[in-house]
Design an enzyme around this catalytic site. Structure first.
Site, mmCIF file in Angstrom:
data_model
loop_
_atom_site.group_PDB
_atom_site.id
_atom_site.type_symbol
_atom_site.label_atom_id
_atom_site.label_comp_id
_atom_site.label_asym_id
_atom_site.label_seq_id
_atom_site.Cartn_x
_atom_site.Cartn_y
_atom_site.Cartn_z
ATOM 1 C CB CYS A 129 -0.833 -0.096 0.720
ATOM 2 S SG CYS A 129 -0.284 -1.081 2.469
ATOM 3 N NE ARG A 186 2.736 -9.084 5.443
ATOM 4 C CZ ARG A 186 1.260 -9.186 5.301
ATOM 5 N NH1 ARG A 186 0.835 -10.272 6.258
ATOM 6 N NH2 ARG A 186 1.240 -8.065 4.442
ATOM 7 C CD GLN A 229 -1.037 -9.685 1.184
ATOM 8 O OE1 GLN A 229 -0.596 -8.570 0.648
ATOM 9 N NE2 GLN A 229 -1.834 -10.157 1.423
ATOM 10 C CG ASP A 254 -2.000 -5.897 -1.784
ATOM 11 O OD1 ASP A 254 -3.102 -5.909 -1.490
ATOM 12 O OD2 ASP A 254 -1.253 -5.425 -1.621
ATOM 13 C CG HIS A 262 -3.748 -0.853 -2.496
ATOM 14 N ND1 HIS A 262 -2.492 -1.278 -2.884
ATOM 15 C CD2 HIS A 262 -4.101 -0.666 -1.432
ATOM 16 C CE1 HIS A 262 -2.165 -2.369 -1.242
ATOM 17 N NE2 HIS A 262 -3.062 -1.331 -0.817
ATOM 18 C CE LYS A 298 -8.467 -7.368 9.796
ATOM 19 N NZ LYS A 298 -6.782 -8.179 9.572
ATOM 20 C CG HIS A 330 -5.900 -1.157 1.787
ATOM 21 N ND1 HIS A 330 -4.300 -1.222 2.100
ATOM 22 C CD2 HIS A 330 -6.346 -0.658 2.733
ATOM 23 C CE1 HIS A 330 -3.836 0.080 2.539
ATOM 24 N NE2 HIS A 330 -5.057 0.296 3.349
#
Length: 725
Positions: free
Chosen positions: A407, A436, A454, A456, A458, A538, A590
């Site tokens: 992000c 991570r 991911q 992912d 946005h 979320k 997200h």
């Protein structure tokens, strides 16, 4: 030379099935040694802290009982969920009394009560008029209480067997555990029968769970022997206040409860596994040992659970990944998967699926850096809230970090030039590699890794576009999960303790998500308080696989904080009319659907048990000639189908025809095409379907052009069924 497969990729050792366990009704000799252990069943004499705790508890309990005896008795009204009412007496009538009035069956089955919406011990007297719910083991809260009480039984068994110092013992999604410090020995599988036997002794005694409120200074005296309990008391309980302890048998434990009435409610109890851990999950703290267990109110449920474990072991993605040569791990890069060619086919097919949907749904794919200066993470808030989970490094006397999420980079992309309201929404997607810093002990196959990708996205949008964007995300999610046959459940995770921004902003964001959920899934979602991200609330989407196990994959997060922190803005429609007005900020949504591709591959491997649907399969077709003269035609068939984009192999080896077919079945090819003289003469193939198990007779013969067309249609339709139409 490093071993090619490290511990994180090894098939799970089903300790619950493989380890020794207590057997039947053998002699109950407390002093006897367990046949699998070199240690006595119980310590003799038992640790001094038993009597120390009990002495304090019994004194306080006598004082409390006397106090209750002196409370004024009044008639109270107890309202049940169906609206019916029962009369009772304050400080005398308990939820169990009401259950017995209703029926003996209910009284035997009920696990815990809810009084005015709060969990309440069944034997604890009601203090005034109230609403009352009675929950059994099948209720999620009832199950957690049952397993929490079972953790206390495990803790008692551990104290009696090891003389250990207990730390924490919570329920989990599939049982319970207790952490403990043991000075002179590790926990090993051969200890399980002893722990189970001592637990069984406690269960047969039907030890009552007794609740007591104790002031902080007395708690420190009661648990003065245990530095872990002392730390929890000193840090979690404010001075001048009290909290509860519970007793069962000789064990007294710091615990908010509530609990089942007595240990005899537990009809089946099993130790399932053990592992190492750190106190409070911090690697800087003492190393502890953790023992896990499972329990049920019916022995049949334990039998069913063992069958479930057997099936889960067969489906273990690490086992299938090794058998099908999909991936492996290496100790030189723990938590980072090596995808082999056939595993990469599955990986790429998932990426291609998402990309095809991105094109249809107006997404723009980007690529951002893997490593950033710490200044970026300070701006985003990750440095303050997430630093311990990041891989950091020094570059030219400055701190840098590998990105744990995409992000902040996408915020830089949005801010790389002026933006107009006409551009919004911008749906920015990336298959970015993220890292991570998971603890090495937590790494587990593909489900818990350090390096992953991911799907992912946005979405940068105006506030008035949020509802439409979330509606589109719900549609996207339903479509994708439908392709895999997944059911799903939704939860709204709200403001955590470490939130950024103002409560007003959070309340507005949470309200937006509540409205979206209630509009599209009325009554079909739940609130998960305090589990939101630090930057926004979320929606977490939990899917269920073929074994009914739950996995959290998709997430939809509403973020008003990052646009503020990165000073993101866009030109509005009325900018010219009101030049003095500050430009508006976008809202960020997200979104991930598959989540981590690595973890999703683990889930679908076990969901399908390695029997992949054709469109996702890394081994779609195997062509087998019946004899040497037909090898050339077999290769021709394979070549034709391969050029259509199908994964096709040909077995022109020396094995017999039955052996080749059997090998193809074991390898989980979706279709085996057999060719001989008849097929060569007619330019056709004999088709064997993987799901038609045990078919020995000659099967359907189709012209080569027809089978090519049918296979291509099956791939493009992304059907779950391995059936040619």
């Amino acid at each position: 030379m490093a071993t090619p497969v490290a511990s994180t990729s090894q098939p799970a050792k089903a300790a619950a099935l493989d380890a020794p366990h207590q057997e039947g009704n053998k002699k109950k000799d407390k002093k006897a040694k367990d046949s699998g252990s070199a240690h006595p069943l119980e310590l003799n004499p038992r640790p001094e802290y038993f009597d120390h705790r009990l002495k304090i508890f019994e004194k306080l309990k006598a004082e409390y009982d006397e106090w209750v005896k002196n409370q004024p008795r009044q008639e109270i009204t107890i309202t049940l969920p169906d609206g019916s009412q029962r009369k009772g007496t304050s400080w005398e009538t308990s939820p169990m009394d009401i259950a017995k009035e209703i029926s003996k069956g209910l009284a035997d089955r009920v696990v815990i009560a809810k009084v005015d919406g709060n969990l309440w011990d069944l034997e604890r007297p009601l203090e005034g008029s109230c609403s009352l719910e009675l929950l059994d083991f099948e209720h999620p809260e009832g199950k957690r209480v049952f397993w929490h009480s079972s953790a206390h039984v495990l803790g008692e068994a551990a104290e009696r067997h090891y003389g250990c110092h207990l730390c924490i013992g919570p329920p989990t999604d599939d049982g319970f555990f207790y952490e403990m410090a043991i000075e002179d020995r590790p926990v090993v599988n051969s200890d399980y029968p002893a722990l189970e036997k001592v637990a069984d002794m406690a269960i047969k005694e039907k030890q009552k769970f007794e609740r007591l409120v104790v002031p902080k200074e007395t708690l420190l005296e009661m648990f003065g022997y245990n530095k872990y309990k002392k730390h929890i008391i000193e840090t979690k309980i404010p001075d001048g206040t009290s909290t509860t302890v519970y007793r069962c048998g000789p064990m007294v434990d710091l615990c908010v409860g509530p609990h089942i009435p007595h240990t005899g409610r537990i009809k089946a109890f099993m130790v399932t596994k053990n592992s190492a851990s750190y106190f409070l999950g911090d690697a800087n703290n003492d190393s502890l040992q953790r023992v896990y267990g499972i329990s049920f109110p019916d022995k049949k449920q334990l039998t069913e659970y063992k069958k479930f474990l057997e099936e889960a072991a067969k489906r273990d993605h690490r086992k299938i990944g090794k058998e099908q040569e999909l991936f492996f791990f290496n100790d030189l890069s723990p938590g980072s998967c090596f995808f082999l060619p056939h595993g990469t086919r599955i990986y790429n097919t998932l990426v291609e699926l998402m990309r095809s949907e991105y094109f249809k749904r107006g997404y723009q794919e980007v690529i951002s850096p893997n490593m950033y200066n710490s200044k970026l993470w300070e701006t985003s808030g990750h440095w303050q809230n997430y630093k311990d989970d990041m891989f950091t490094l020094d570059v030219e006397k400055e701190k840098w970090a590998l990105k744990p999420m995409n992000c902040p980079g996408h915020c830089l992309i949005f801010d790389s030039r002026d933006r107009s309201y006409k551009e919004l929404p911008i749906r920015m997607a990336e298959f970015g590699i993220i890292h991570r810093n998971e603890a090495s002990g937590a790494l587990t196959g593909l489900t818990r890794v350090r390096r992953f990708v991911q799907d992912d996205t946005h979405v940068f949008c105006m506030p008035q576009q949020i509802e439409d964007e979330i509606a589109a995300l719900f549609d996207f999610m339903q479509h994708i999960y439908g392709l895999f046959g997944f059911e799903f459940h939704l939860e709204l995770s709200t403001r955590p303790d470490n939130y950024l921004g103002t409560i007003e902003t959070w309340d507005a964001a949470e309200d937006q998500l509540k409205k979206a959920l209630e509009k599209f899934y009325p009554g079909k979602w739940e609130i998960n308080p305090g589990d939101g991200a630090f930057y926004g609330p979320k929606i977490d989407i939990t899917i269920r696989d073929a074994l009914r196990r739950a996995f959290q994959c998709a997430t939809i997060q509403l973020d008003f904080q990052l646009p503020e922190r990165f000073n993101l803005k866009y030109r509005s429609a009325d900018e010219a009319a009101d030049a003095g007005k500050p430009p508006p900020r976008p809202v960020i949504i997200h979104r991930a659907i598959l989540g981590s591709l690595e973890r999703f591959i683990a889930i679908i491997t076990e969901h399908f048990a390695g029997k992949w649907p054709f469109w996702l399969s890394p081994r779609q077709v195997l062509v087998v000639p019946v004899a040497v003269p037909y090898r050339e035609y077999a290769s021709e068939v394979a070549d034709k189908l391969s050029k259509l984009g199908l994964y096709v192999d040909v077995d022109n080896g020396e094995n017999t025809l039955p052996k080749k077919i059997r090998n193809g079945e074991i390898a989980q090819y979706n279709f085996i095409l057999v060719v001989g003289q008849d097929e060569l003469d007619t330019r056709s193939v004999n088709v064997r379907n993987r799901d038609d198990v045990g078919t020995k007779a000659r099967t359907e013969t189709l012209p080569l052009d027809v089978i090519a067309e049918k296979l291509l249609k099956l791939k493009n339709d992304r059907s779950l069924h391995n059936k040619l139409e």
